[in-house]
Design a protein around this motif. Sequence first.
Motif: not given
Length: 237
Positions: A212-237
């Motif tokens: 829902a955040f990525l779908a919002s108008p406020e997320a207009g400068h976030i693109t081409g990204q992989v956003i992990a929602v995993n509680g830290g089970a795999h770190l995307g850094r």
Amino acid sequence: MSDNSDGTRTAVVTGGGTGIGRAIAEELVRRGLDVVITGRRADVLERTAGEIGARAVAFDAADQASVDAALPHLPERVDVLVNNAGGLADGDGLKQEWLAMYEANVVTAVLVTTALGPRLADQARVVTIGSIAGRRGGGSYGAAKAAVEAWTAELAFKLGGRGITANVVSPGFVDDTEFFGGGMTERRRETLVAETANGRAGTPADVAATVAFLASPEAGHITGQVIAVNGGAHLGR
């Protein structure tokens, strides 16, 4: 189906009848979007649509003819497209298994996004559901989800000139879905939870809030990204 004349943003959520897809659709409805959910099971879709205040259009996202036939019933203007259709798929033999997994998780997203491409509004949002398996392994399923990431990276540049963003939301272990088909043992669940930094399984609502955040108008400068929602089970850094 005509555009909304009152300025309401319109969303299409594939695989929206159950689990993560349903949670995403319900959250977008809550945020004021006019939501259409899609999937292969018309009865499930109609029941969910009635319960959450969405509309239902049944078709097979992996089949070109089925997608084409559904187009007259889908919105003429799409502000948010969530490619959630996918999951585990079986095949008769090794080659067939890999092809089935790719079709279920990659081809579905490509066919629907391409079909709706001319209907995407300027500043639209495309969000595709990936998986922690795309970074950690997972055989044919993980390979398919890795391909989703590569396709999304290209899509972001194809659509970016119109202010359209394209991102992947990549969940880890999520409770309360049909993904494991009743095959999750308590021991396996405990192992997966133990891999997290916050000591709990994910929920469909966790994923839905990120989408829902990525779908919002406020997320207009976030693109081409992989956003992990995993509680830290795999770190995307």
